[in-house]
Design a protein around this motif. Structure first.
Motif, PDB file in Angstrom:
ATOM      1  N   PHE A 179      -8.619 -36.837 -63.885  1.00 39.66           N
ATOM      2  CA  PHE A 179      -7.435 -35.631 -64.781  1.00 39.66           C
ATOM      3  C   PHE A 179      -7.386 -34.585 -64.203  1.00 39.66           C
ATOM      4  O   PHE A 179      -6.512 -33.848 -64.215  1.00 39.66           O
ATOM      5  CB  PHE A 179      -8.070 -36.006 -65.972  1.00 39.66           C
ATOM      6  CG  PHE A 179      -7.731 -37.422 -66.400  1.00 39.66           C
ATOM      7  CD1 PHE A 179      -6.609 -37.651 -67.287  1.00 39.66           C
ATOM      8  CD2 PHE A 179      -8.694 -38.050 -67.587  1.00 39.66           C
ATOM      9  CE1 PHE A 179      -5.812 -38.332 -68.031  1.00 39.66           C
ATOM     10  CE2 PHE A 179      -8.454 -39.253 -67.632  1.00 39.66           C
ATOM     11  CZ  PHE A 179      -6.767 -39.139 -68.701  1.00 39.66           C
ATOM     12  N   GLN A 180      -8.585 -33.680 -63.296  1.00 42.32           N
ATOM     13  CA  GLN A 180      -8.803 -32.296 -63.000  1.00 42.32           C
ATOM     14  C   GLN A 180      -7.371 -32.433 -62.413  1.00 42.32           C
ATOM     15  O   GLN A 180      -7.526 -31.336 -61.621  1.00 42.32           O
ATOM     16  CB  GLN A 180     -10.170 -32.249 -62.579  1.00 42.32           C
ATOM     17  CG  GLN A 180     -10.702 -30.752 -62.481  1.00 42.32           C
ATOM     18  CD  GLN A 180     -10.943 -30.873 -62.093  1.00 42.32           C
ATOM     19  OE1 GLN A 180     -12.583 -31.262 -61.390  1.00 42.32           O
ATOM     20  NE2 GLN A 180     -11.632 -29.203 -62.267  1.00 42.32           N
ATOM     21  N   ARG A 181      -8.144 -33.795 -61.194  1.00 37.90           N
ATOM     22  CA  ARG A 181      -7.002 -33.863 -59.805  1.00 37.90           C
ATOM     23  C   ARG A 181      -5.398 -33.547 -60.356  1.00 37.90           C
ATOM     24  O   ARG A 181      -4.489 -33.046 -59.521  1.00 37.90           O
ATOM     25  CB  ARG A 181      -7.096 -34.900 -59.008  1.00 37.90           C
ATOM     26  CG  ARG A 181      -6.693 -34.942 -57.977  1.00 37.90           C
ATOM     27  CD  ARG A 181      -7.016 -35.851 -56.994  1.00 37.90           C
ATOM     28  NE  ARG A 181      -6.564 -36.052 -55.606  1.00 37.90           N
ATOM     29  CZ  ARG A 181      -5.876 -36.975 -55.131  1.00 37.90           C
ATOM     30  NH1 ARG A 181      -5.463 -38.157 -56.207  1.00 37.90           N
ATOM     31  NH2 ARG A 181      -5.429 -37.064 -54.161  1.00 37.90           N
ATOM     32  N   ARG A 182      -5.668 -34.434 -61.395  1.00 39.14           N
ATOM     33  CA  ARG A 182      -3.484 -33.965 -61.657  1.00 39.14           C
ATOM     34  C   ARG A 182      -3.161 -32.532 -62.728  1.00 39.14           C
ATOM     35  O   ARG A 182      -2.292 -33.023 -63.437  1.00 39.14           O
ATOM     36  CB  ARG A 182      -3.846 -35.536 -62.802  1.00 39.14           C
ATOM     37  CG  ARG A 182      -3.486 -36.805 -62.058  1.00 39.14           C
ATOM     38  CD  ARG A 182      -4.019 -38.049 -62.487  1.00 39.14           C
ATOM     39  NE  ARG A 182      -3.548 -38.263 -61.756  1.00 39.14           N
ATOM     40  CZ  ARG A 182      -4.518 -39.502 -60.890  1.00 39.14           C
ATOM     41  NH1 ARG A 182      -5.489 -37.788 -60.685  1.00 39.14           N
ATOM     42  NH2 ARG A 182      -4.059 -40.207 -60.160  1.00 39.14           N
ATOM     43  N   GLY A 183      -4.237 -31.553 -62.901  1.00 47.48           N
ATOM     44  CA  GLY A 183      -4.088 -30.818 -63.214  1.00 47.48           C
ATOM     45  C   GLY A 183      -4.390 -30.868 -64.875  1.00 47.48           C
ATOM     46  O   GLY A 183      -3.607 -29.632 -65.699  1.00 47.48           O
ATOM     47  N   TYR A 184      -5.061 -31.929 -65.561  1.00 44.71           N
ATOM     48  CA  TYR A 184      -5.128 -32.135 -66.995  1.00 44.71           C
ATOM     49  C   TYR A 184      -7.199 -31.224 -66.999  1.00 44.71           C
ATOM     50  O   TYR A 184      -7.617 -31.272 -65.815  1.00 44.71           O
ATOM     51  CB  TYR A 184      -4.919 -32.994 -67.336  1.00 44.71           C
ATOM     52  CG  TYR A 184      -4.152 -33.628 -67.140  1.00 44.71           C
ATOM     53  CD1 TYR A 184      -2.617 -32.679 -67.419  1.00 44.71           C
ATOM     54  CD2 TYR A 184      -3.253 -34.771 -66.885  1.00 44.71           C
ATOM     55  CE1 TYR A 184      -1.856 -33.479 -67.911  1.00 44.71           C
ATOM     56  CE2 TYR A 184      -2.304 -35.398 -66.256  1.00 44.71           C
ATOM     57  CZ  TYR A 184      -0.946 -34.069 -66.936  1.00 44.71           C
ATOM     58  OH  TYR A 184       0.122 -35.059 -67.238  1.00 44.71           O
ATOM     59  N   SER A 185      -7.119 -31.739 -68.251  1.00 43.77           N
ATOM     60  CA  SER A 185      -8.740 -30.669 -68.655  1.00 43.77           C
ATOM     61  C   SER A 185      -9.721 -31.849 -68.432  1.00 43.77           C
ATOM     62  O   SER A 185      -9.388 -33.268 -68.512  1.00 43.77           O
ATOM     63  CB  SER A 185      -8.703 -30.700 -69.983  1.00 43.77           C
ATOM     64  OG  SER A 185     -10.545 -30.279 -70.112  1.00 43.77           O
ATOM     65  N   PRO A 186     -10.498 -31.986 -67.504  1.00 40.33           N
ATOM     66  CA  PRO A 186     -11.725 -32.471 -66.798  1.00 40.33           C
ATOM     67  C   PRO A 186     -12.875 -32.497 -68.099  1.00 40.33           C
ATOM     68  O   PRO A 186     -13.538 -33.599 -68.088  1.00 40.33           O
ATOM     69  CB  PRO A 186     -12.355 -31.614 -66.160  1.00 40.33           C
ATOM     70  CG  PRO A 186     -11.776 -30.179 -66.539  1.00 40.33           C
ATOM     71  CD  PRO A 186     -10.776 -30.359 -66.496  1.00 40.33           C
ATOM     72  N   HIS A 187     -11.940 -32.174 -69.299  1.00 34.79           N
ATOM     73  CA  HIS A 187     -13.672 -32.479 -70.309  1.00 34.79           C
ATOM     74  C   HIS A 187     -13.104 -32.967 -71.737  1.00 34.79           C
ATOM     75  O   HIS A 187     -13.721 -33.768 -72.276  1.00 34.79           O
ATOM     76  CB  HIS A 187     -14.280 -30.952 -70.621  1.00 34.79           C
ATOM     77  CG  HIS A 187     -14.629 -30.173 -70.136  1.00 34.79           C
ATOM     78  ND1 HIS A 187     -16.105 -30.580 -68.996  1.00 34.79           N
ATOM     79  CD2 HIS A 187     -13.891 -29.212 -69.051  1.00 34.79           C
ATOM     80  CE1 HIS A 187     -16.040 -29.550 -68.103  1.00 34.79           C
ATOM     81  NE2 HIS A 187     -14.870 -28.716 -68.414  1.00 34.79           N
ATOM     82  N   CYS A 188     -11.413 -32.601 -71.927  1.00 29.83           N
ATOM     83  CA  CYS A 188     -10.613 -33.339 -73.310  1.00 29.83           C
ATOM     84  C   CYS A 188     -10.201 -34.207 -72.491  1.00 29.83           C
ATOM     85  O   CYS A 188      -9.216 -34.082 -71.981  1.00 29.83           O
ATOM     86  CB  CYS A 188     -10.369 -32.573 -73.713  1.00 29.83           C
ATOM     87  SG  CYS A 188     -11.848 -31.632 -74.402  1.00 29.83           S
ATOM     88  N   PHE A 189      -9.866 -35.835 -72.909  1.00 27.35           N
ATOM     89  CA  PHE A 189      -8.711 -37.146 -72.071  1.00 27.35           C
ATOM     90  C   PHE A 189      -8.483 -37.949 -73.289  1.00 27.35           C
ATOM     91  O   PHE A 189      -9.417 -38.049 -74.002  1.00 27.35           O
ATOM     92  CB  PHE A 189      -8.994 -36.784 -70.596  1.00 27.35           C
ATOM     93  CG  PHE A 189     -10.598 -37.550 -70.860  1.00 27.35           C
ATOM     94  CD1 PHE A 189     -10.671 -38.795 -70.579  1.00 27.35           C
ATOM     95  CD2 PHE A 189     -11.476 -37.194 -69.771  1.00 27.35           C
ATOM     96  CE1 PHE A 189     -12.539 -38.689 -69.981  1.00 27.35           C
ATOM     97  CE2 PHE A 189     -12.194 -36.808 -69.585  1.00 27.35           C
ATOM     98  CZ  PHE A 189     -12.844 -38.047 -69.769  1.00 27.35           C
ATOM     99  N   ARG A 190      -7.576 -38.420 -73.478  1.00 31.23           N
ATOM    100  CA  ARG A 190      -7.140 -39.714 -73.884  1.00 31.23           C
ATOM    101  C   ARG A 190      -7.049 -40.731 -72.887  1.00 31.23           C
ATOM    102  O   ARG A 190      -6.913 -40.787 -71.852  1.00 31.23           O
ATOM    103  CB  ARG A 190      -6.102 -39.717 -74.244  1.00 31.23           C
ATOM    104  CG  ARG A 190      -5.772 -41.304 -75.208  1.00 31.23           C
ATOM    105  CD  ARG A 190      -4.325 -40.868 -76.472  1.00 31.23           C
ATOM    106  NE  ARG A 190      -4.348 -42.199 -76.518  1.00 31.23           N
ATOM    107  CZ  ARG A 190      -3.116 -42.955 -75.892  1.00 31.23           C
ATOM    108  NH1 ARG A 190      -3.096 -43.320 -74.937  1.00 31.23           N
ATOM    109  NH2 ARG A 190      -3.872 -44.247 -76.502  1.00 31.23           N
TER     110      ARG A 190
END
Length: 251
Positions: A179-190
């Motif tokens: 997720f972090q690699r995609r520019g999203y939060s590495p801590h909160c995800f669905r």
């Protein structure tokens, strides 16, 4: 289940622009010139949205194309000689589907949408024919394949040498990085996959996955709300994934 719909009408090329896609950095080489990107776009066809549980590819069907996930997520399930099904991969936006079919010339698993998902199809004979003339394309494909090979080896390491809590921690650390690699939060995800899907992927019973998630939550590593996950202590989770600090992490 229905066969992959070769009768589905592809979206027109005007609907597909790699230059404006937020995920292009993940699947299009950064070294391509504007002209090269336009040539790459001409090879790519966008499918209509796949709905949850709709099949993109069937196991053992002849290999013809690679697919890039634009939105949503997919799972790949392989049927073992024993007749059991094993989930072998989850695909997130920007990732390539079908790389493991190139050598054998058939798809090694059935690929199914976990949620409403859009994909771009890249016919392999077109891609292979352009890889020499489009600078950086072949190198980019080799880099992606190398990364996938590394991920597969890491999964084998997790499944063969690790305990159930370490397997699950490794899974969430890997998802955090993706997720972090995609520019999203590495801590909160669905995550669209179910507890049973995660268990199949890791070789764990669904009850074990649920029990361990409860322990992770009680220990303060992460919080789960349905399919929403929040990692509170990524460092501690990473140490657990490496087999370290199990006592301090889980009590």
């Amino acid at each position: 289940m229905t066969k992959p719909s070769r009768l589905m009408r592809f979206a027109g090329s005007h609907d597909l622009r790699c230059q404006t896609c937020s995920l292009s950095a993940l699947c299009v080489p950064s070294t391509l010139t504007l002209r090269d990107v336009e040539r790459f776009e001409s090879l790519t066809r966008q499918w209509p949205p796949l709905h949850k549980r709709q099949i993109l590819l069937h196991q053992e069907s002849p290999f013809s194309s690679l697919f890039v996930v634009r939105s949503g997520s997919l799972k790949q399930t392989s049927r073992c000689p024993s007749g059991d099904d094993q989930i072998t991969h989850f695909f997130l936006p920007g990732e390539l589907v079908g790389l493991d079919a190139i050598g054998a010339h058939h798809y090694p698993g059935t690929v199914t949408a976990l949620e409403t998902t859009t994909v771009c199809e890249i016919p392999y004979h077109h891609l292979d024919g352009q890889s020499d003339s489009v600078v950086g394309l072949r190198e980019h494909l080799l880099q992606v394949m190398s990364r996938e090979l590394h991920n597969e080896r890491m999964l084998v390491r997790v499944l063969l040498r690790r305990t159930s809590d370490v397997r699950l921690a490794s899974f969430f650390v890997a998802m955090s990085a993706r997720f972090q690699r995609r520019g999203y939060s590495p801590h909160c995800f669905r995550l669209a996959m179910s507890r049973a899907d995660i268990g199949s992927y890791l070789g764990l019973a669904v009850e074990t996955v649920s029990r361990l998630l409860g322990r992770f939550q009680q220990s303060g590593l992460m919080t789960t709300r349905g399919r929403e996950f929040e990692i509170h202590d990524l460092d501690a989770l990473s140490r657990l994934a490496e087999g370290e600090g199990r006592q301090s992490a889980l009590g």
